[in-house]
Design a protein around this motif. Structure first.
Motif, PDB file in Angstrom:
ATOM      1  N   MET A 163       7.440  -1.156  -6.983  1.00 58.74           N
ATOM      2  CA  MET A 163       8.172  -0.403  -5.958  1.00 58.74           C
ATOM      3  C   MET A 163       7.571   0.973  -5.697  1.00 58.74           C
ATOM      4  O   MET A 163       7.821   1.592  -4.659  1.00 58.74           O
ATOM      5  N   GLU A 164       6.806   1.467  -6.666  1.00 58.90           N
ATOM      6  CA  GLU A 164       6.373   2.865  -6.644  1.00 58.90           C
ATOM      7  C   GLU A 164       5.695   3.277  -5.329  1.00 58.90           C
ATOM      8  O   GLU A 164       6.083   4.254  -4.696  1.00 58.90           O
ATOM      9  N   VAL A 165       4.684   2.541  -4.938  1.00 61.40           N
ATOM     10  CA  VAL A 165       3.917   2.949  -3.748  1.00 61.40           C
ATOM     11  C   VAL A 165       4.735   2.756  -2.464  1.00 61.40           C
ATOM     12  O   VAL A 165       4.783   3.672  -1.635  1.00 61.40           O
ATOM     13  N   PRO A 166       5.402   1.603  -2.278  1.00 59.43           N
ATOM     14  CA  PRO A 166       6.233   1.493  -1.072  1.00 59.43           C
ATOM     15  C   PRO A 166       7.260   2.616  -0.959  1.00 59.43           C
ATOM     16  O   PRO A 166       7.426   3.205   0.122  1.00 59.43           O
ATOM     17  N   VAL A 167       7.924   2.954  -2.058  1.00 62.30           N
ATOM     18  CA  VAL A 167       8.992   3.957  -1.973  1.00 62.30           C
ATOM     19  C   VAL A 167       8.423   5.367  -1.809  1.00 62.30           C
ATOM     20  O   VAL A 167       8.878   6.125  -0.962  1.00 62.30           O
ATOM     21  N   HIS A 168       7.422   5.706  -2.600  1.00 58.50           N
ATOM     22  CA  HIS A 168       7.001   7.100  -2.641  1.00 58.50           C
ATOM     23  C   HIS A 168       5.821   7.433  -1.748  1.00 58.50           C
ATOM     24  O   HIS A 168       5.587   8.584  -1.442  1.00 58.50           O
ATOM     25  N   VAL A 169       5.055   6.447  -1.343  1.00 58.80           N
ATOM     26  CA  VAL A 169       3.936   6.741  -0.445  1.00 58.80           C
ATOM     27  C   VAL A 169       4.243   6.236   0.966  1.00 58.80           C
ATOM     28  O   VAL A 169       4.085   6.954   1.936  1.00 58.80           O
ATOM     29  N   LEU A 170       4.726   5.007   1.049  1.00 61.08           N
ATOM     30  CA  LEU A 170       4.983   4.439   2.386  1.00 61.08           C
ATOM     31  C   LEU A 170       6.389   4.732   2.894  1.00 61.08           C
ATOM     32  O   LEU A 170       6.719   4.413   4.023  1.00 61.08           O
TER      33      LEU A 170
END
Lengths: 276, 276
Positions: free
Chosen positions: B135-142
């Motif tokens: 979930m990290e990249v979808p939530v915090h980057v995207l």
């Protein structure tokens, strides 16, 4: 391929059931030790003089509060200072790196007692010479002792933890940061989401020990007239001519505090089972 | 020819004609050079992966294949040359010593967020659960809404066979499971192209198969992939295009059948013989 149970975290002491604790406590050598300890306690209570205790309880409470405030405040502020100190030593430009290293070396290389006295008797006397300072709102604080005690404890903690954090930041595996970079995180996000939490987690066991050390450094503030728990006990000894009872009481309180701290920090550490 | 492009740095404006001509290409590399401290690792690589291509990059150790892959998302900054992702070239400028430096960090982060990378050593973030890793990249980057990201992450983890390990921490998983989680982490960003850097090299032999079968499924979906690998049989099986790198140049490239059944260059013949 036999499927292992890899989901549930390894059982920790905190997860023991009451029944299991009873079994452990029931082992013979533990029973003997417990009885010895208990009889020691009973003897101490009966054979020693504790008549002073009730009347000093409010003062002891204030002292304990001061000790805890010194500990908590210096640990929090010191740790906040330790972060940049550690960070610039890992990735900073050379003047900053040099300054941070010099600071850590100087503070770690001299006795805390000496630093505290230099701040209190030195800096405190310098402040008193300036009417501007004497006239300002800050004087209300600067003429008291506790700001100097707090400052000395904070600087000391920052310097030691600066070194710890330097190692912790440097020790986060390169690949974990690279993965964050590869997924388009900004430098700040990499720091906040990966580098910092990983470094703190790696440093936690060391930090736990350092916080206990910090607790045991707090009595030094008694030497610059801050009334912490140790100072109250000194007053008790002077007023009652008792030696062992107040000191034993002090031992018991510090032991309890250390024990509680260890439990709390262990709980924190076990929240993320990285299996390292 | 190589010298010509070393001076022709990348900041040419994109006209519409160029865009439509490259619309089909997912990754386009033109005359890429990379040297580490005077050692030329890549000596002029040009390579295009169209959408849906599975490009296998093979070659001996030190041939530059990992460096080439790491240039695609700028984990390594090329010394000269041009890289475009889906027709959009990275904006670079000439640095002090003539080598390229990124001109627009934000652009790079934006492109990287859509180029997932799978590493040899997995590089999951060990302080987050498997689900949180995905979930990290979808939530915090995207900036995908958390619930949406969670639902998608658990679907993806289910797909790679980790539906029952959502809340496990990476260090409690086997290497194969960690690598499958890392693949799910890439899928979660809906990648324009997936970069695989020797995804099975760090795995025990019996775990290689489970990871390869996940990659095979993705190839069957016509996802664009650049795959650096030592698994020749696998490359032959899933790749649409095979590139043989030797000593920093593409010595031979073509369809898997061409490369593995009728290699022309002596080196490639020897290489295939040595790994078979």
């Amino acid at each position: 391929m036999a499927e292992l149970d890899i989901v549930s975290p390894p059982s920790s002491p905190a997860a023991l059931s009451p029944k299991r604790i009873l079994v452990i406590l029931g082992e013979p050598h533990r029973v003997v030790l417990a009885l010895l300890g208990l009889s020691g306690l009973v003897m101490a209570i009966h054979l020693m003089d504790w008549a002073w205790l009730p009347q000093y309880l409010p003062k002891l409470g204030d002292g304990l509060l001061m000790t805890l405030m010194m500990l908590v405040a210096s640990v929090i502020v010191g740790f906040l200072l330790a972060l940049p100190l550690g960070l610039v030593q890992v990735g900073g430009i050379w003047p900053l790196r040099w300054l941070a290293t010099a600071f850590c070396t100087a503070v770690r290389g001299t006795p805390l007692l000496l630093q505290m006295w230099l701040l209190y008797y030195g800096l405190g006397a310098v402040f008193a010479q300036f009417p501007e300072i004497r006239g300002s709102w800050a004087w209300d604080y600067l003429r008291q002792a506790w700001p100097y005690g707090f400052l000395a404890l904070t600087i000391s903690f920052a310097a030691y933890e600066g070194e710890v954090m330097r190692g912790a930041f440097a020790g986060v595996p390169r690949g974990e940061l690279e993965a964050a970079e590869a997924f388009g995180m900004s430098r700040w996000q990499i720091f906040r989401r990966v580098w910092f939490p990983r470094a703190v987690h790696r440093a936690l066991p060391t930090l736990a020990g350092e916080i206990i050390l910090q607790l045991k450094s707090t009595p030094l503030v008694a030497t610059i007239a801050v009334t912490d728990l140790y100072a109250v006990i000194t007053q008790v000894r002077q007023a009652t001519y008792l030696t062992y009872e107040p000191l034993l009481f002090l031992v018991a309180v510090y032991l309890c505090l250390s024990g509680l701290l260890i439990l709390a920090l262990r709980w924190l550490e076990n929240r993320v089972p990285t299996g390292q | 020819m190589q010298h010509q492009s070393a001076t022709r740095v990348v900041t040419q404006p994109q006209n519409d004609a160029a865009k439509s001509a490259t619309a089909e290409s997912a990754v386009e590399i033109h005359d890429l050079h990379k040297s580490f401290g005077g050692v030329d690792v890549l000596k002029g690589i040009s390579l295009t992966a169209r959408q849906g291509d599975v490009v296998a990059i093979i070659g001996g150790s030190g041939s530059g294949k990992s460096t080439l892959l790491r240039c695609v998302n700028l984990l390594e900054t090329p010394t000269s040359g041009q890289i475009a992702i889906q027709g959009e070239p990275y904006r670079m400028r000439a640095g002090k010593n003539g080598a390229l430096v990124p001109a627009d960090r934000r652009q790079i982060q934006r492109i990287r967020a859509h180029l997932g990378m799978v590493f040899q050593s997995f590089n999951l973030w060990p302080h987050r659960t498997v689900l949180e890793n995905v979930m990290e990249v979808p939530v915090h980057v995207l900036k995908t809404p958390r619930e949406e990201a969670r639902a998608r992450a658990s679907t993806l983890l289910d797909r790679v066979g980790l539906g029952d390990k959502l809340d496990a921490y990476p260090s409690f998983l086997s290497g194969g499971q960690q690598q499958r989680a890392a693949i799910a982490r890439v899928l979660a960003v809906d990648p324009l192209a997936m970069l695989f850097d020797e995804p099975t090299s760090a795995l025990d032999p019996e775990l290689v198969g489970e990871v390869l079968s996940v990659i095979r499924d993705l190839a069957a979906e016509h996802r664009t992939m650049l795959l650096v690998t030592h698994e020749m049989a696998f490359a032959r099986d899933v790749a649409t295009h095979v590139v043989f790198l030797r000593d920093g140049i593409i010595e031979e490239q073509g369809s898997p059948t061409q490369i593995f059944e009728s290699p022309r260059s002596e080196h490639l013949k020897q290489f295939i013989k040595s790994v078979a």
